[in-house]
Design a protein around this motif. Structure first.
Motif, PDB file in Angstrom:
ATOM      1  N   GLU A  57      -4.194   1.297  -3.257  1.00 50.10           N
ATOM      2  CA  GLU A  57      -4.221   1.538  -1.814  1.00 50.10           C
ATOM      3  C   GLU A  57      -5.334   0.727  -1.180  1.00 50.10           C
ATOM      4  N   CYS A  67      -6.639  -0.745   2.898  1.00 48.33           N
ATOM      5  CA  CYS A  67      -6.473  -0.495   4.327  1.00 48.33           C
ATOM      6  C   CYS A  67      -6.956  -1.697   5.129  1.00 48.33           C
ATOM      7  N   CYS A  85     -10.268   1.712   1.573  1.00 52.38           N
ATOM      8  CA  CYS A  85     -10.041   2.609   2.713  1.00 52.38           C
ATOM      9  C   CYS A  85     -11.319   3.310   3.180  1.00 52.38           C
ATOM     10  N   GLU A 114     -12.713   3.178   7.073  1.00 54.15           N
ATOM     11  CA  GLU A 114     -13.015   4.355   7.894  1.00 54.15           C
ATOM     12  C   GLU A 114     -14.418   4.278   8.481  1.00 54.15           C
ATOM     13  N   ILE A 124      -6.308   2.515  11.916  1.00 56.00           N
ATOM     14  CA  ILE A 124      -6.388   2.275  10.484  1.00 56.00           C
ATOM     15  C   ILE A 124      -4.964   2.224   9.930  1.00 56.00           C
ATOM     16  N   LYS A 125      -4.639   1.121   9.275  1.00 49.96           N
ATOM     17  CA  LYS A 125      -3.311   0.917   8.681  1.00 49.96           C
ATOM     18  C   LYS A 125      -3.470   0.853   7.166  1.00 49.96           C
ATOM     19  N   HIS A 126      -2.455   1.316   6.460  1.00 49.05           N
ATOM     20  CA  HIS A 126      -2.487   1.349   5.000  1.00 49.05           C
ATOM     21  C   HIS A 126      -1.516   0.332   4.407  1.00 49.05           C
ATOM     22  N   GLU A 129       2.946   3.965   4.208  1.00 46.05           N
ATOM     23  CA  GLU A 129       2.498   5.350   4.073  1.00 46.05           C
ATOM     24  C   GLU A 129       3.107   5.922   2.807  1.00 46.05           C
TER      25      GLU A 129
END
Length: 150
Positions: free
Chosen positions: A40, A42, A60, A64, A78-80, A105
């Motif tokens: 993952e 971001c 991520c 943040e 915030i995009k994943h 997501e």
């Protein structure tokens, strides 16, 4: 004239949607897949004065912090980018295969870890072809495997 044009466009879109749904129904089967790894990352996306800014892919936790404290990125979305590697038994040949999906997501908004099981659609004819479930699959109940897979 305009009404006819809009009607033709609507018929074209409906036909394309029907073809895609027919392809999913005929050529894919819901199966369970076992997660082997999840990566993952971001990024931040911000639009100001008709200009869009996108950050690099970062962990991520760092994204943040940047969204909260960095002057340039405060208030940014915030995009994943989630890459899930998984193993599954293909309905095409009955053998174990590995594949991966890139998602924005998590499926069903449920965080996945190694060893977890989640539903995917596997091709009935091509052993290495898979696709993620979408809202239509969940709404129609096609996300639940009918037979044991992994």
């Amino acid at each position: 004239m305009r009404l006819g044009l809009y009607g033709m466009i609507a018929i074209g879109v409906a036909g394309l949607y029907a073809y895609i749904e027919l392809d999913k129904r005929v050529n894919f089967r819901p199966i369970d897949a076992r997660v082997s790894s999840v990566k993952e990352q971001c990024y931040l996306e911000k639009t100001e004065d008709n200009r869009s800014s996108i950050s690099d892919l970062l962990p991520c936790e760092l994204v943040e912090l940047l969204a909260r404290h960095h002057p340039k990125w405060q208030g940014a979305d915030i995009k994943h980018k989630i890459e899930i590697r998984f193993a599954y038994i293909s309905p095409a040949d009955g053998a174990a295969h590995e594949s991966n999906l890139q998602l924005a997501e998590y499926p069903d908004n449920r965080r996945l870890n190694s060893g977890d099981i989640f539903p995917v659609q596997a091709s009935r004819t091509e052993a290495n072809r898979t696709r993620a479930n979408d809202w239509v699959d969940r709404w129609l109940g096609r996300h639940a495997p009918r037979h044991g897979s992994i």
